[in-house]
Design a protein around this motif. Structure first.
Motif: not given
Length: 444
Positions: A434-439
């Motif tokens: 999972x990726x940080x949403x903002x990035x």
């Protein structure tokens, strides 16, 4: 008026515990941790009741960025800088982020600009600063640890960049810059116990009285209790690198004749007491870690022949005591307690120490976890260190001959060079996380 219609917004989960909006993130967690192809590095690690999303930890790193004035109510408190620094690492996928060595007493700081947690009460600036860092780290899906420490005879120095500006490796901090030269302490005192590697000079320590050692033990417990109230997930006791607890452990620096000196049992008494006092004030499901210097690297030195030293045999003996002390993970480092140490650093020099201790722990039928630290920079190396360490795959590891050296990896300077290391490592190892949403747009 004509009728209007609205399009429902996608459901976005807001992170809890913050007075402003950020989506709840969980960057760095494997999308399918149970997939047989997922390396152990990206599999969850349970320590008591806490579950880490991966086995990558940000080791404690001193930032020398707290208020230094003893008269300031904010002395030793974490600041917006620490939120930016530690929060960024939390947002980029580390399973556990450690706050730097945090002094349990004012004279336990390495420098006047170090972090501290000795002010009592939940309305102190130290507590409030810690709580803000904890809350943000949690919003990003990371666990937050704190390393409780006392610098001992290595205390009261100025920040390293100030020394560098003067062309020196270290400069003693006197009262004019918030230092405490008359209250630098150790298990033994006097100029012979002054930490002075090469041309670097520190203050001569004074010897702690027995009552003062007992107060240090209570100080660790008080700081641990405050940490719990601030929402910290993990406590680590710093007993490495020549700081106070490590100084007590070694016969090289501990010449005492009271209950805290002499025999091995007496020299490790301070660890026993700190661990048990800390365990008594933290939740039963909360992990308690211990960082040690597995060896002083003095095995063939004259002083070791004269007095003995702390070596791997000592560490093995201590490791087998840890279950009764309530220690869940042994964080294995080395050195830092004597100027004549002989270290030949290479990629695995401390990882091999961790592997030896893990093997001894398992041979004794114990389950204390082990963390490896030092020169871990590449994804493949980190993968190899822990591969097969999860219980379900231990048989597979034994059959392949790839016995794990540790259960988790701790990294420090590599995160300063590459804050997104976790996400980069996942890509290199072919793990979907999972990726940080903002990035996410820039990381896909």
């Amino acid at each position: 008026m004509g009728s209007t219609s609205t399009i429902p917004s996608p459901h976005i989960v807001k992170a809890e515990g913050l007075p402003y909006f950020t989506p709840a993130n969980n960057g760095g967690a494997a999308r399918n941790a149970q997939d047989p192809s997922t390396p152990t590095l990206f599999r969850p690690l349970r320590i008591r009741d806490m579950v880490l999303k991966n086995r990558i930890m940000v080791a404690p790193m001193c930032m020398y960025s707290a208020e230094s004035s003893p008269a300031s109510p904010a002395v030793g408190a974490l600041t917006d800088f620490h939120i930016a620094h530690l929060g960024h690492l939390a947002s980029k996928g580390a399973g556990l982020v450690f706050i730097e060595a945090t002094a349990v007493q004012p004279n336990g700081r390495i420098s006047p600009n170090d972090s501290g947690l000795w002010q009592e009460g939940t309305d102190s600036e130290q507590f409030k600063g810690l709580r803000r860092v904890v809350d943000f780290a949690h919003s990003q899906g990371a666990k937050l640890g704190i390393q409780l420490a006392h610098a001992g005879r290595k205390a009261s120095t100025v920040s390293p960049w100030l020394s560098a500006q003067q062309g020196q490796k270290s400069i003693r901090a006197d009262e004019s810059v918030g230092g405490w030269p008359s209250n630098v302490v150790g298990p033994s005192g006097g100029e012979e116990h002054q930490w002075s590697p090469g041309d670097i000079q520190y203050w001569p320590p004074r010897e702690l009285s027995t009552a003062e050692v007992e107060e240090v033990v209570r100080a660790f417990a008080r700081s641990a209790e405050l940490s719990v109230k601030a929402g910290v997930d993990v406590i680590e006791i710093h007993a490495a690198h020549g700081y106070l607890v490590n100084e007590f452990m070694s016969p090289v620096t501990n010449h005492r004749t009271d209950k805290y000196g002499g025999s091995f049992e007496n020299r490790v008494r301070i660890i026993r007491e700190i661990a048990m006092a800390t365990r008594a004030v933290i939740p039963s499901g909360m992990p308690l870690l211990l960082r040690i210097s597995a060896t002083e690297w003095l095995e063939n030195d004259a002083i070791a022949a004269q007095r003995g030293s702390w070596d791997m045999e000592s560490s093995v003996r201590l490791a087998k005591m840890l279950p009764e002390l309530g220690i869940d993970l042994l964080d294995v480092s080395s050195g830092g307690n004597h100027k004549d140490q002989r270290i030949q650093p290479h990629t695995n020099y401390q990882i091999d120490l961790a592997g030896q201790l893990r093997k001894e722990i398992h041979a004794a039928g114990q389950k204390t976890l082990v963390g490896a630290v030092g020169f871990i920079t590449e994804a493949e190396n980190a993968r190899r260190i822990v591969q097969g360490a999860d219980e379900a795959r231990s048989t597979e590891a034994m059959l392949s001959g790839e016995e794990p050296k540790a259960d988790a990896v701790l990294m420090a300077r590599q995160f300063l060079r590459e804050p997104e290391w976790v996400l980069t490592a996942a890509k290199k190892l072919g793990v979907k996380v999972w990726l940080p949403l903002q990035f996410a747009r820039g990381l896909l």
